[in-house]
Scaffold this active site. Structure first.
Site, PDB file in Angstrom:
ATOM      1  N   ASP A  34       0.899  -1.209   0.145  1.00 36.59           N
ATOM      2  CA  ASP A  34      -0.010  -0.070   0.067  1.00 36.59           C
ATOM      3  C   ASP A  34       0.862   1.205  -0.052  1.00 36.59           C
ATOM      4  OD1 ASP A  34      -2.260  -1.675   0.090  1.00 36.59           O
ATOM      5  OD2 ASP A  34      -2.186  -1.636   2.427  1.00 36.59           O
ATOM      6  N   ASP A  43       1.748   4.856  -0.519  1.00 36.10           N
ATOM      7  CA  ASP A  43       0.811   6.107  -0.752  1.00 36.10           C
ATOM      8  C   ASP A  43       1.895   7.193  -0.772  1.00 36.10           C
ATOM      9  OD1 ASP A  43      -1.408   4.723  -0.914  1.00 36.10           O
ATOM     10  OD2 ASP A  43      -1.931   5.021   1.122  1.00 36.10           O
ATOM     11  N   ASP A  59      -5.442   8.174  11.293  1.00 31.10           N
ATOM     12  CA  ASP A  59      -6.116   7.658  12.468  1.00 31.10           C
ATOM     13  C   ASP A  59      -5.055   7.345  13.657  1.00 31.10           C
ATOM     14  OD1 ASP A  59      -4.718   5.716  11.242  1.00 31.10           O
ATOM     15  OD2 ASP A  59      -6.433   4.446  10.588  1.00 31.10           O
TER      16      ASP A  59
END
Length: 448
Positions: free
Chosen positions: A40, A42, A110
């Protein structure tokens, strides 16, 4: 270093050489600091999408999202620094607006260890919320105000449990308290989103940690109340552990390579509480069938596919079938046919049986020799069935037309009953599966 990582670093290098800032962030950075293989990838940058088009004239560049602050460059996500503003609670009408600094961008994340940024080109590490230390200490902590982070997206409460499981650590107490205060709001999250997190956590080393955190924070009663009811319940006279302890050991014992089977492993005894309450004698009679109906509802609740639901239901329905009674080819063929009817394979059954046995603290662990012998018996039974996992009416050497013609019958349920009886005869003895022998059996049955 995988291909995505190489491409990501090349993108960052070019952006930086053109005078802009660019960083890797999110899950890939967290995994790098954990010593795990990153995924992932990013990228965040202070360059606007229009500027990225100029920087990468030779690449496939596409702007995505309603605010167009995210750009895909050769399918790698590159986001302009942004902060999220929620019009409504729980991820409703979330909008992204551009911001000026990397710290502002990371503040929208988060958890602290997901709010890390690294620039492979300059070597710079951005860690405004001490995420590296939390990762080292295996502490899961919301960025900033836990209540606000939860308000932005209620799914973050489940993610907190999932990341606690991932790092095999603990949930920060203020974060846990905020989840307890807001646990009831999880019912507003789309079931499909919860399913994705369930499947992700099934790939971790010890998902029982996830379920325990859900229980401790009050989330489990709103997600899988059937599992919540198992906590502290007696396992019965044949177990030294409670129901949830047994279920967690069983689920942990199933391979992470098979998320659906593993989830079924955690839920295989889900029917025991209802069975125990009904019988009043300390037994769990018929809990496998009760559990099969319950797991079907659970899987439907989270929008699993029909095939996934049927498989989980079948595993639970048949997990009590005893290996000790499989002493003949006939008994094994009947069991194989039951597998076919319940849409599972014999391997599914063997794996659940092993996990179930090993999760019983009152009995010895699985006898590997016994399992090997069982597998050999199954292979022999399959040979007698021409290699098929199970036999069906279509595998008979005759069909309904043959039965009607030879017995003078008209189409109707009687023909179906005869074919089913013939199938049972073939399961008992595959050698009778010839047209002549089956017709003789059918004729003999019609005379009796």
């Amino acid at each position: 270093m995988n291909n995505q990582e190489i491409i990501s670093e090349q993108i960052i290098e070019r952006i930086c050489k053109c005078g802009w800032k660019a960083y890797l962030t999110g899950g890939a950075v967290r995994d790098l600091f954990r010593g795990a293989d990153p995924s992932d990838f990013d990228i965040v940058t202070n360059a606007l999408p229009e500027e990225l088009r100029i920087i990468f004239p030779d690449k496939k560049v596409k702007m995505v999202g309603e605010s167009f602050l995210v750009t895909l460059i050769d399918d790698i996500e590159v986001a302009t620094y942004r902060s999220d503003r929620n019009i409504g609670p729980g991820r409703q009408n979330c909008q992204a607006t551009a911001c000026k600094t990397i710290d502002e961008d990371l503040a929208r994340r988060d958890f602290t260890f997901n709010a890390l940024a690294v620039c492979p080109y300059s070597g710079e590490v951005i860690d405004p919320f001490e995420g590296r230390n939390d990762l080292k200490e295996k502490i899961v902590k919301f960025v900033g105000d836990p209540e606000q982070r939860i308000y932005e997206d209620y799914l973050r409460m489940i993610r907190a449990a999932r990341f606690t499981c991932l790092v095999e650590g603990t949930l920060d107490e203020p974060s846990a308290a905020a989840i307890r205060n807001n646990a009831h709001l999880i019912s507003q999250v789309a079931p499909e989103r919860i399913r994705l997190d369930l499947l992700k956590v099934m790939k971790y080393r010890k998902p029982s940690i996830f379920f325990k955190v859900l229980h401790d924070t009050g989330l489990l009663q709103f997600i899988i109340p059937e599992l919540e009811e198992m906590f502290g319940h007696t396992g019965g006279e044949y177990h030294a552990e409670t129901l949830e302890e047994h279920s967690f050991m069983a689920g942990d014992g199933v391979s992470p390579k098979d998320p659906i089977l593993r989830l079924a492993g955690y839920l295989h005894d889900i029917g025991k509480v209802s069975s125990f309450a009904f019988h009043k004698d300390g037994s769990f009679i018929d809990h496998e069938n009760i559990g099969a109906e319950m797991i079907e509802k659970i899987f439907q609740r989270f929008r699993f596919t029909i095939a996934e639901t049927e498989r989980a239901k079948g595993v639970v329905a048949l997990h009590m079938r005893s290996m000790d009674k499989l002493t003949t080819g006939k008994s094994i063929r009947r069991l194989l046919n039951a597998f076919g009817e319940h849409k599972i394979t014999w391997r599914d059954w063997i794996r659940i049986k092993i996990a179930d046995k090993n999760a019983n603290l009152k009995t010895p662990q699985t006898d590997k020799k016994k399992i090997k012998e069982m597998c050999l018996k199954i292979h022999e039974a399959k040979k007698s069935m021409n290699g098929k996992e199970s036999l069906k009416v279509v595998n008979l050497a005759l069909n309904g037309n043959d039965v009607m013609r030879e017995l003078g019958l008209k189409p109707g349920p009687t023909v179906g009953k005869i074919l089913k009886a013939l199938l049972e005869a073939v399961i008992d003895n595959p050698e009778v599966n010839s047209k002549e022998m089956l017709l003789e059996i059918a004729k003999r049955g019609s005379r009796e």
